[in-house]
Design an enzyme around this catalytic site. Structure first.
Site, short mmCIF file in Angstrom:
data_model
loop_
_atom_site.label_atom_id
_atom_site.label_comp_id
_atom_site.label_asym_id
_atom_site.label_seq_id
_atom_site.Cartn_x
_atom_site.Cartn_y
_atom_site.Cartn_z
N GLU A 165 0.80 -1.24 0.00
CA GLU A 165 0.00 0.00 0.00
C GLU A 165 0.83 1.29 0.00
O GLU A 165 0.58 2.20 0.78
CB GLU A 165 -0.96 -0.01 1.19
CG GLU A 165 -1.89 -1.21 1.18
CD GLU A 165 -2.89 -1.19 2.34
OE1 GLU A 165 -2.77 -0.35 3.22
OE2 GLU A 165 -3.81 -2.04 2.31
N ASN A 206 2.16 -5.14 -3.19
CA ASN A 206 0.74 -5.41 -2.94
C ASN A 206 -0.02 -4.11 -2.66
O ASN A 206 0.47 -3.25 -1.93
CB ASN A 206 0.65 -6.33 -1.70
CG ASN A 206 -0.72 -6.93 -1.48
OD1 ASN A 206 -1.31 -7.49 -2.39
ND2 ASN A 206 -1.23 -6.81 -0.26
N HIS A 242 -10.58 -6.12 -2.08
CA HIS A 242 -11.63 -6.11 -1.06
C HIS A 242 -12.84 -5.44 -1.73
O HIS A 242 -12.89 -4.22 -1.86
CB HIS A 242 -11.19 -5.29 0.16
CG HIS A 242 -10.03 -5.91 0.88
ND1 HIS A 242 -10.16 -7.09 1.60
CD2 HIS A 242 -8.74 -5.55 0.99
CE1 HIS A 242 -8.98 -7.41 2.12
NE2 HIS A 242 -8.11 -6.49 1.76
N GLU A 271 -6.25 -10.58 -1.53
CA GLU A 271 -7.06 -10.41 -0.32
C GLU A 271 -8.55 -10.36 -0.65
O GLU A 271 -9.31 -9.58 -0.06
CB GLU A 271 -6.63 -9.13 0.43
CG GLU A 271 -5.14 -9.10 0.73
CD GLU A 271 -4.68 -7.91 1.57
OE1 GLU A 271 -5.54 -7.23 2.15
OE2 GLU A 271 -3.46 -7.68 1.63
N ASP A 273 -12.34 -10.49 -0.91
CA ASP A 273 -13.58 -10.75 -0.18
C ASP A 273 -14.66 -9.90 -0.82
O ASP A 273 -14.37 -8.89 -1.47
CB ASP A 273 -13.48 -10.52 1.34
CG ASP A 273 -12.70 -9.28 1.76
OD1 ASP A 273 -12.69 -8.30 0.99
OD2 ASP A 273 -12.11 -9.29 2.85
C1 XIL Z 1 -6.28 -6.44 8.22
C2 XIL Z 1 -6.58 -7.65 9.10
O1 XIL Z 1 -7.41 -8.53 8.42
C3 XIL Z 1 -7.20 -7.21 10.38
O2 XIL Z 1 -7.34 -8.31 11.27
C4 XIL Z 1 -6.38 -6.11 11.04
O3 XIL Z 1 -7.04 -5.64 12.18
C5 XIL Z 1 -6.13 -4.97 10.08
O4 XIL Z 1 -5.53 -5.46 8.91
N1 XIL Z 1 -4.99 -4.66 3.60
C6 XIL Z 1 -3.97 -5.46 4.04
C7 XIL Z 1 -4.18 -6.36 5.21
O5 XIL Z 1 -2.91 -5.53 3.40
O6 XIL Z 1 -3.01 -6.53 5.96
C8 XIL Z 1 -5.31 -5.87 6.09
O7 XIL Z 1 -5.54 -6.85 7.10
C9 XIL Z 1 -6.54 -5.58 5.27
C10 XIL Z 1 -6.27 -4.51 4.25
#
Ligand code: XIL
Length: 366
Positions: A165, A206, A242, A271, A273
């Site tokens: 990020e 990422n 996400h 990631e 979802d």
């Molecule tokens: C999130 C986790 O899922 C949570 O449990 C934590 O509280 C915060 O981080 N982008 C990312 C991940 O790269 O590391 C994040 O994970 C979600 C967003």
């Protein structure tokens, strides 16, 4: 069959019972080794890795979680266990217990392992952020941290999210302690350090909100092209995905993934979802719509040659970060809270097993 058996002489009955016992054994052996109706079975046939972000607690104390994970998936990533705050909350004091549990599970089950994530502005202890005022010490802290992860897991991990990020939505570099302390080249420095610490591991940049072309995705593309041009070791780009508001036309995403693949890097969906809170309809209808989104994401992944890994951010709805992140209840993953497969699971399985279009279908080398 039952009637036949009842009418058989005892010897035949015995032979037949023995034969079915052998068959049953063969069946269970097959179930254990190939498990034909699982995500990983069909993904592997396409040369794809499919996995989830995992947490150490259910791995330690939830048998159903462990079984489902090992049955369906062939890669795991660390949800929080390898973030800076988790492993080095104080300078030089490393804690590996949680990550060790995850790595041991992956090793035991022949799964690949991804480490997430070395250089990020979240989960960053204050003592590291404060080093921005002292660039040489910050640089050393970054290298030491990367070295420590590489020394412990470099031999076993396949992928490593090295920088996470770093880009703003408008395509400028995000204002983080790393940027303030080390300047824009902290990204290259992190990749070079990670490669030195773990030369066999594929290194990943990422980010989120980059699946569609646009200022942010263009900036990541330019960054990766520049890094590659300078010989900096970056091997894959992770697209978090996400999806909080469903999914639009997938054509531009395919084209975007394609252009990254053409740079010579692997494309990972890291990631995934799909939140249901903003989808229309009754609860059942929401789950159908969610399944459709998962289906279309999976179709992108089976049709764009450069996609090699797909991961969801959690195994089941009781292990999802979305309710925490949005402050609202949700059900964003493939399995429900009792580990039952949802319509989304069946959609993903169906694409993996049956989607015959696109470059992968004709490529027998995969
Ligand atoms: C999130 C986790 O899922 C949570 O449990 C934590 O509280 C915060 O981080 N982008 C990312 C991940 O790269 O590391 C994040 O994970 C979600 C967003």
């Amino acid at each position: 069959m039952t009637a036949d058996l009842l009418n058989s002489p005892p010897l035949l009955l015995l032979a037949s019972a023995a034969a079915s016992a052998v068959l049953a054994l063969a069946d269970s052996a097959r179930a254990q080794t190939t498990a034909p109706d699982t995500l990983q079975h069909w993904a592997a046939r396409r040369g794809l890795l499919i996995g989830v972000a995992v947490a150490p607690r259910p791995l330690r104390d939830d048998d159903a979680y462990r079984q489902l994970l090992a049955r369906e998936f062939n890669i795991v990533t660390t949800e929080n266990a390898l973030k800076w705050q988790s492993i080095q909350p104080r300078p030089g004091e490393f804690t590996w217990d949680d990550a060790d549990v995850i790595v041991a599970f992956a090793t035991e089950h022949g799964m690949k392992f991804r480490s997430h994530c070395a250089v990020w502005h979240h989960a960053l202890p204050d003592w590291v952020a404060a080093l921005a005022a002292d660039p040489p010490r910050m640089r050393q802290a970054m290298r030491d941290h990367i070295d420590a992860i590489g020394a412990r897991y470099g031999g076993g991990m396949t992928y490593w999210d090295v920088v996470n990020e770093a880009m703003e939505d408008d395509g400028t570099l995000r204002d983080t302690p790393w940027l303030r302390g080390l300047g824009p080249d902290y990204i290259a420095e992190a990749f070079v350090a990670a490669h030195a610490a773990a030369p066999a591991v594929k290194l990943v940049y990422n980010d989120y909100g980059t699946e569609y072309p646009g200022p942010k995705s263009d900036a990541v593309y330019a960054l990766v092209r520049d890094l590659l041009g300078r010989g900096v070791p970056v091997h894959a780009v992770g697209f978090q995905m996400h999806l909080l508001h469903g999914l639009g036309d997938t054509g531009p995403i395919k084209a975007n993934f394609q252009r990254f693949a053409e740079l010579g890097v692997q494309v990972h969906v890291t990631e995934l979802d799909v939140a249901i809170q903003n989808l229309e309809g009754t609860p059942a209808r929401k789950l159908e719509r969610q399944a459709d989104v998962y289906r279309r994401v999976m179709e992108i992944c089976t049709r764009v040659e450069g996609v090699t890994v797909v991961q969801t951010w959690g195994l089941s709805d009781n292990h999802s970060w979305i309710p925490w992140f949005t402050g609202k209840p949700d059900a964003a993953l493939l399995f429900d809270e009792t580990y039952q497969p949802k319509p989304a699971y069946h959609a993903v399985l169906d694409v993996l097993a049956h989607d015959g279009q696109g470059p992968r279908a004709g490529d027998s080398s995969r």
